[in-house]
Design an enzyme around this catalytic site. Structure first.
Site, short mmCIF file in Angstrom:
data_model
loop_
_atom_site.label_atom_id
_atom_site.label_comp_id
_atom_site.label_asym_id
_atom_site.label_seq_id
_atom_site.Cartn_x
_atom_site.Cartn_y
_atom_site.Cartn_z
N HIS A 1 0.85 -1.19 0.00
CA HIS A 1 0.00 0.00 0.00
C HIS A 1 0.89 1.24 0.00
O HIS A 1 2.09 1.17 0.29
CB HIS A 1 -0.91 0.02 1.23
CG HIS A 1 -0.16 0.19 2.52
ND1 HIS A 1 0.60 -0.82 3.08
CD2 HIS A 1 -0.02 1.26 3.34
CE1 HIS A 1 1.16 -0.39 4.19
NE2 HIS A 1 0.81 0.87 4.37
N ASP B 1 0.84 5.31 1.65
CA ASP B 1 0.18 6.07 2.70
C ASP B 1 -0.50 7.30 2.12
O ASP B 1 -0.03 7.87 1.13
CB ASP B 1 1.20 6.51 3.76
CG ASP B 1 1.77 5.32 4.53
OD1 ASP B 1 1.08 4.29 4.61
OD2 ASP B 1 2.91 5.44 5.04
N HIS C 1 4.84 0.11 -0.11
CA HIS C 1 5.60 -0.67 0.86
C HIS C 1 4.74 -1.77 1.49
O HIS C 1 3.51 -1.75 1.38
CB HIS C 1 6.20 0.24 1.94
CG HIS C 1 5.18 1.10 2.64
ND1 HIS C 1 4.63 2.23 2.07
CD2 HIS C 1 4.62 1.02 3.87
CE1 HIS C 1 3.78 2.80 2.90
NE2 HIS C 1 3.75 2.07 4.01
N ARG D 1 8.04 -8.56 16.12
CA ARG D 1 8.48 -7.25 15.65
C ARG D 1 7.41 -6.20 15.92
O ARG D 1 6.21 -6.47 15.72
CB ARG D 1 8.77 -7.29 14.14
CG ARG D 1 9.17 -5.96 13.53
CD ARG D 1 9.53 -6.13 12.06
NE ARG D 1 9.86 -4.87 11.44
CZ ARG D 1 9.00 -4.10 10.76
NH1 ARG D 1 7.74 -4.51 10.61
NH2 ARG D 1 9.39 -2.96 10.24
#
Length: 345
Positions: free
Chosen positions: A216, A218, A273, A283
């Site tokens: 996607h 941002d 990304h 993580r």
């Protein structure tokens, strides 16, 4: 996408085998770049050449990492610790802070999930302004430290975002007067929303078939990301594929958002990304989305337009663009794009 607010996120701690609902096929898991020497640019903000390096990275990559950014490492460590503290809570406790129907704040699944055929191996917590409303649900008697640290993080991230915006604008010959539209004229009525999003990517029993966060871009002007020391972020570069963003101690990742792509008239790339997961490590990452007031009208800046570069996009408020993006996802820019033959004036 509001239906996602009624879906209970997976209790990752008690999953032994990857469910079919979270198994992605190879069509959605395109391979990583095979050129290990290719690295996302790392820029020292203390360098006298920082502005030109940022411009080059924004034009060629749409993403870069920064060091000497001024945000204390001690604060970033505290934010990471508080993020881990939140996601280590029992699932029943986290669900007390689940997003309301149609809401943006609180605990839940990634809001882009509904645009994909499989679910994501991640969970998130969104803070807009004060986190007290939801933090008190998570820790009825011990939420003050979480709130103080997250609010300090918002303040620091906002200041760095403004510095980066100034460097980007100066690098292409823009002045503060050229971009006065993105600062609120009335802070009470039209505040710039400080959106801090905490991401959790638990260890996964079958990471090769799972996806932490699907591809996607941002919607923001800029996004700042602290990813600690565990790799997982990947950015897409044309003719190369997916390039891993290797963590650098104390650095922050800066991605160019859709709005910056619009106001630069396509000069700065908006960064596609994704996040992948691993088998052994939990993580977490912390993202800060920087944008204008919701009612600010965004369009290609006049200094980005000339006889050789016609305007690519029609004017749109951030509020309107968020609605378009929330409905049409990766087709949003296409829907506001002008005909290439549009004449100036």
């Amino acid at each position: 996408m509001n239906i996602l607010n009624h879906i209970i996120p997976l209790d990752f701690e008690n999953v032994i085998k990857l469910p079919d609902s979270h198994k992605w096929n190879d069509d959605h898991r395109s391979p990583v770049c095979r050129f290990p020497h290719v690295q996302v640019p790392l820029i020292d903000l203390a360098s006298p050449h920082a502005a030109s390096l940022i411009r080059q990275a924004s034009e060629e990559w749409g993403v870069f990492q920064v060091k000497s950014h001024g945000i204390p490492m001690s604060l970033l460590n505290q934010v990471e610790n508080q993020t881990r503290r939140l996601f280590a809570l029992p699932e029943k406790r986290k669900l007390l802070a689940i997003r309301s129907p149609g809401g943006s704040r609180g605990y839940g699944m990634a809001r882009i999930s509904s645009f994909f055929p499989k679910l994501l191996w991640s969970e998130g917590f969104t803070i807009i302004g004060s986190p007290v409303e939801h933090a008190v649900q998570l820790w009825p008697h011990d939420h003050s430290s979480f709130c103080e640290i997250m609010e300090e993080c918002q303040e620091e991230m906002n200041g760095l975002s403004e510095k980066l915006m100034s460097l980007m604008f100066c690098s292409v010959g823009l002045t503060n007067q050229d971009v006065k539209w993105f600062k609120p004229t009335n802070v009470c009525k039209n505040p710039q929303q400080r959106v801090l999003h905490l991401n959790s990517y638990p260890a996964c029993p079958d990471p090769d078939q799972a996806m932490g966060l699907a591809p996607h871009t941002d919607s923001s002007l800029l996004t700042l990301l602290y990813q600690g020391n565990i790799a997982g972020l990947q950015v897409h570069r044309e003719n190369m594929g997916w390039v891993p963003v290797q963590p650098v101690d104390g650095s922050l990742v800066v991605t160019v958002g859709d709005l910056m792509h619009i106001i630069s008239n396509g000069r700065f790339k908006n960064c596609l990304h994704r996040a992948v997961v691993n088998r052994t490590n939990h993580r977490v990452s912390i993202a800060y989305f920087y944008g204008p007031p919701r009612d600010a009208k965004v369009s290609p800046l006049m200094k980005m337009i000339d006889t050789d570069h016609h305007p690519l996009y029609r004017p749109v408020t951030w509020n309107e663009y968020l609605h378009i993006k929330g409905t049409y996802f990766n087709k949003a820019l296409e829907l506001i794009r002008l005909n290439v033959d549009t004449k100036l004036g």
